[in-house]
Motif scaffolding. Structure first.
Motif, PDB file in Angstrom:
ATOM      1  N   VAL B  98       0.846  -1.200   0.000  1.00  0.00           N
ATOM      2  CA  VAL B  98       0.000   0.000   0.000  1.00  0.00           C
ATOM      3  C   VAL B  98       0.880   1.247   0.000  1.00  0.00           C
ATOM      4  CG1 VAL B  98      -1.604   1.374   1.377  1.00  0.00           C
ATOM      5  CG2 VAL B  98      -1.966  -1.095   1.153  1.00  0.00           C
ATOM      6  N   PHE B 115      -8.537  -6.494  -4.074  1.00  0.00           N
ATOM      7  CA  PHE B 115      -9.810  -6.177  -3.422  1.00  0.00           C
ATOM      8  C   PHE B 115     -10.541  -5.036  -4.138  1.00  0.00           C
ATOM      9  CE2 PHE B 115      -8.419  -9.105  -0.271  1.00  0.00           C
ATOM     10  CZ  PHE B 115      -9.558  -9.520   0.394  1.00  0.00           C
ATOM     11  N   ARG B 118     -12.246  -6.750  -6.958  1.00  0.00           N
ATOM     12  CA  ARG B 118     -13.420  -7.477  -6.487  1.00  0.00           C
ATOM     13  C   ARG B 118     -14.606  -6.516  -6.330  1.00  0.00           C
ATOM     14  NH1 ARG B 118     -14.218 -11.903  -2.928  1.00  0.00           N
ATOM     15  NH2 ARG B 118     -11.985 -12.308  -3.055  1.00  0.00           N
ATOM     16  N   HIS B 119     -14.337  -5.348  -5.761  1.00  0.00           N
ATOM     17  CA  HIS B 119     -15.366  -4.323  -5.566  1.00  0.00           C
ATOM     18  C   HIS B 119     -15.922  -3.876  -6.921  1.00  0.00           C
ATOM     19  CE1 HIS B 119     -17.045  -0.348  -4.624  1.00  0.00           C
ATOM     20  NE2 HIS B 119     -16.997  -0.646  -3.347  1.00  0.00           N
ATOM     21  N   TRP B 124     -20.191  -2.828  -6.673  1.00  0.00           N
ATOM     22  CA  TRP B 124     -20.604  -2.355  -5.350  1.00  0.00           C
ATOM     23  C   TRP B 124     -20.644  -0.833  -5.285  1.00  0.00           C
ATOM     24  CZ3 TRP B 124     -16.958  -6.267  -2.441  1.00  0.00           C
ATOM     25  CH2 TRP B 124     -17.617  -7.499  -2.318  1.00  0.00           C
ATOM     26  N   VAL B 125     -21.299  -0.348  -4.232  1.00  0.00           N
ATOM     27  CA  VAL B 125     -21.397   1.095  -3.974  1.00  0.00           C
ATOM     28  C   VAL B 125     -20.078   1.587  -3.378  1.00  0.00           C
ATOM     29  CG1 VAL B 125     -22.623   2.828  -2.593  1.00  0.00           C
ATOM     30  CG2 VAL B 125     -23.885   0.880  -3.549  1.00  0.00           C
ATOM     31  N   GLN B 130     -10.680   2.845  -2.429  1.00  0.00           N
ATOM     32  CA  GLN B 130     -10.712   2.991  -0.977  1.00  0.00           C
ATOM     33  C   GLN B 130     -11.004   1.632  -0.321  1.00  0.00           C
ATOM     34  OE1 GLN B 130      -9.839   5.810   0.366  1.00  0.00           O
ATOM     35  NE2 GLN B 130     -10.241   5.349   2.516  1.00  0.00           N
ATOM     36  N   PHE B 131     -11.861   0.859  -0.949  1.00  0.00           N
ATOM     37  CA  PHE B 131     -12.168  -0.481  -0.434  1.00  0.00           C
ATOM     38  C   PHE B 131     -10.907  -1.355  -0.458  1.00  0.00           C
ATOM     39  CE2 PHE B 131     -13.687  -4.880  -0.927  1.00  0.00           C
ATOM     40  CZ  PHE B 131     -14.560  -4.970   0.140  1.00  0.00           C
ATOM     41  N   LEU B 133      -7.728  -0.394  -0.557  1.00  0.00           N
ATOM     42  CA  LEU B 133      -6.778   0.149   0.426  1.00  0.00           C
ATOM     43  C   LEU B 133      -7.125  -0.323   1.832  1.00  0.00           C
ATOM     44  CD1 LEU B 133      -4.725   2.400   1.468  1.00  0.00           C
ATOM     45  CD2 LEU B 133      -6.699   3.919   1.500  1.00  0.00           C
ATOM     46  N   SER B 134      -8.397  -0.212   2.181  1.00  0.00           N
ATOM     47  CA  SER B 134      -8.826  -0.576   3.533  1.00  0.00           C
ATOM     48  C   SER B 134      -8.643  -2.071   3.777  1.00  0.00           C
ATOM     49  CB  SER B 134     -10.292  -0.193   3.736  1.00  0.00           C
ATOM     50  OG  SER B 134     -10.461   1.188   3.543  1.00  0.00           O
ATOM     51  N   ALA B 135      -8.995  -2.875   2.794  1.00  0.00           N
ATOM     52  CA  ALA B 135      -8.838  -4.322   2.956  1.00  0.00           C
ATOM     53  C   ALA B 135      -7.368  -4.674   3.184  1.00  0.00           C
ATOM     54  CB  ALA B 135      -9.386  -5.050   1.726  1.00  0.00           C
ATOM     55  N   ILE B 137      -5.016  -2.794   4.486  1.00  0.00           N
ATOM     56  CA  ILE B 137      -4.629  -2.384   5.841  1.00  0.00           C
ATOM     57  C   ILE B 137      -5.090  -3.445   6.843  1.00  0.00           C
ATOM     58  CG2 ILE B 137      -5.030  -0.696   7.676  1.00  0.00           C
ATOM     59  CD1 ILE B 137      -5.182   1.471   5.532  1.00  0.00           C
TER      60      ILE B 137
END
Lengths: 367, 367
Positions: B98, B115, B118-119, B124-125, B130-131, B133-135, B137
């Motif tokens: 990251v 990820f 995948r989103h 997905w909304v 950001q999804f 990145l968060s996954a 982390i």
């Protein structure tokens, strides 16, 4: 008594803060001698975040320990558990703020923004945003590692291996659960809105339990209980008090995220609305809204550029649909149930009173 | 023997992999029963990253342990230390990718990109980036927590508290050091280029030691030594072998980051040049370059959009200035020194041979 006065009883805050300060001072000396001043901003940022904490988790751990026979004349292991919980909380906040794209935490810029600003102000090479993001990830990692170290040091002086193991196992379970819960929270916000309001409420309650309810109250209480040598039955019994109290705590947090006073919460008004959080509060508003109101929520929730008037309109819908009142009712119901269960347990009476007061303060708080 | 054959001696890889597989299976069962299938992609991603590892750290830990009297008939604690090191490495890689904005890891898309994809694929909304990145982390956090848990389980069966403490203290120190080292690495890349070539080399060597050299070889060896009940003197002695070997390992890694074959390294050609890493290799090229070459490096290093011709031009400069040859020379020098020191120590002869071979493979590797 308010939260701040409660965590001062038997000097819980003082004891926990002393350990956190020691940890920072030791780290500062170690990093300073190894690397000079370069790495010290990491500790400054940790200090800032830690100093804003309410120490509620530490207090629940302490009083869970006292409730099961912990000796107030020898509180050091309980303070270590409290300090470990506060550091774990700091780790979660550093990373949450990156994931949620939050600008403000406890009244100050979030770590990723503060480090980006430092980069920009110094005119350094590269992207300030990437630098800030990276620093915040590393800050969370450091706090996560430190939380484990503090717990470990606290447990070193506990002679009974079963006590050590039970305490540590709860901590281990908690850390995994909170991390996975955060993922489920993100995931729940990726699903398109539909008419399955019961499903949305179930998901929102599920996220609360996985992500925050247990680690706000239940795990601190059960860790304290385990540390005092409590049996699996005693741990399970206090958990039944802690879980609904933690849910009430988080539901209250969700209300504050929409209606809280920025001067008190340290976060911008309506921040949760900008972040698009699908809390029980929001989900209930959607379920009870008129088609026009529902369209407004679907359109505006999660818009980072919402202005004050738009925030107010969303708030009006949440109040007008009765969602606010119904969540306030749920908070009362959960807290009442938890405190009734508390009364059935065989606990140190003074500690029971303190758990009752802490629980009451946690669900009635304004920040 | 190549690295792969070396980590199979005395079934180190098999033992460590069995523990990692157990950990994933247990987590899968626990998460599955608590949350259904939603959280399982986190474990799939961890599995993918772990299965690409070379198990070099685990092997250094095992042979450090064997060198100081560890009994090969009862290797479980040493395997736990190895598995903990591999999980810590996975945590560092999830977060590094990251921070470095890397696209590829071990031949597959990095977790944050996987990820995000995948989103995107699911429609997905919200923001796929950001999804992702968060996954990533959260994946790093989970692996960090799991590394601690595996170490803890391994040490539970070690009867001597001093042995447990020494082993754990090295692990604790390592995790903090690697995290701070990563920050110093970022910081070193923010400084504008100047004519202080000696300072730049000093910083680059400093970063290597803080961030990777010690935890690649030294800490695995010292943890193994501590686990076998080694004295502080024995731990210090093997550290003097591990540090230069780790530096050589990382310098070799830096060379592969510029000249490695993508089919073997699993990373795009010249990836480190796009990421702008100021390695010893790059710093020495800058120091020995003509003004025109230096201007090219200053301009192109860290440009994410470098094409193959631009990568080749930078490589030509690194070869033409003699930087590549001089770093290769430094690798040899450090490895020779380390292995000479190794010969002066009183170790199990078989284990000494294995440490020598592992060290040789680590600095001569192509991936």
């Amino acid at each position: 008594m308010n939260t701040s006065a409660l965590v001062d009883v038997e000097d819980v805050r003082t004891g926990v803060d002393a350990l956190l300060r020691d940890h920072l001072a030791t780290s500062r000396a170690a990093l300073g001698s190894a690397y000079g001043a370069d790495a010290l901003p990491l500790l400054d940022a940790t200090d800032v975040l830690l100093s804003g904490g309410k120490r509620l988790r530490a207090a629940f751990a302490y009083w869970g320990w006292r409730a099961h026979g912990g000796n107030p004349a020898a509180p050091t292991p309980a303070h270590h558990v409290g300090a470990a919980l506060e550091l774990f909380q700091a780790a979660a906040l550093f990373h949450d703020d990156v994931m949620d794209n939050s600008d403000t935490r406890r009244g100050a810029p979030t770590a990723h923004l503060a480090f980006a600003a430092r980069h920009r102000a110094a005119g350094w090479v590269g992207s300030p945003e990437q630098f800030g993001l990276s620093a915040a990830i590393l800050l969370g990692d450091l706090a996560l590692v430190a939380s484990e170290d503090l717990l470990h040091h606290g447990l070193r002086d506990v002679p009974d291996p079963t006590t050590r193991r039970r305490t540590r196992d709860i901590f281990a379970q908690m850390r995994t659960e909170v991390t996975v819960g955060q993922y489920l929270d993100m995931l729940s916000q990726t699903v398109p809105w539909d008419d399955d309001h019961a499903g949305a409420e179930r998901r929102a309650r599920h996220v609360i339990r996985a992500k925050s309810a247990r680690y706000s109250v239940e795990h601190p209480l059960t860790m304290g209980t385990a540390l005092a040598g409590g049996s699996p039955e005693q741990i399970a019994a206090i958990a039944r008090v802690g879980l609904p109290l933690g849910e009430a705590f988080q539901l209250r947090d969700d209300v504050l995220g929409v209606f809280g006073d920025p001067a008190v919460t340290g976060k911008p008004a309506g921040d949760d609305l900008r972040e698009g959080k699908r809390t029980v509060l929001v989900v209930r508003a959607v379920a009870a809204a008129t088609p026009a109101e529902r369209a407004t929520i679907h359109r505006d929730l999660g818009r980072l550029d919402l202005d004050d008037a738009e925030i107010d309109r969303l708030r009006d819908i949440i109040v007008g649909t009765g969602a606010l009142a119904s969540v306030d009712g749920l908070v009362d119901e959960l807290a009442t149930k938890a405190l009734a269960d508390l009364d059935t347990l065989d606990l140190d009476p003074e500690a029971r009173t303190m758990i009752r007061r802490l629980g009451g303060a946690a669900v009635a708080r304004h920040a």
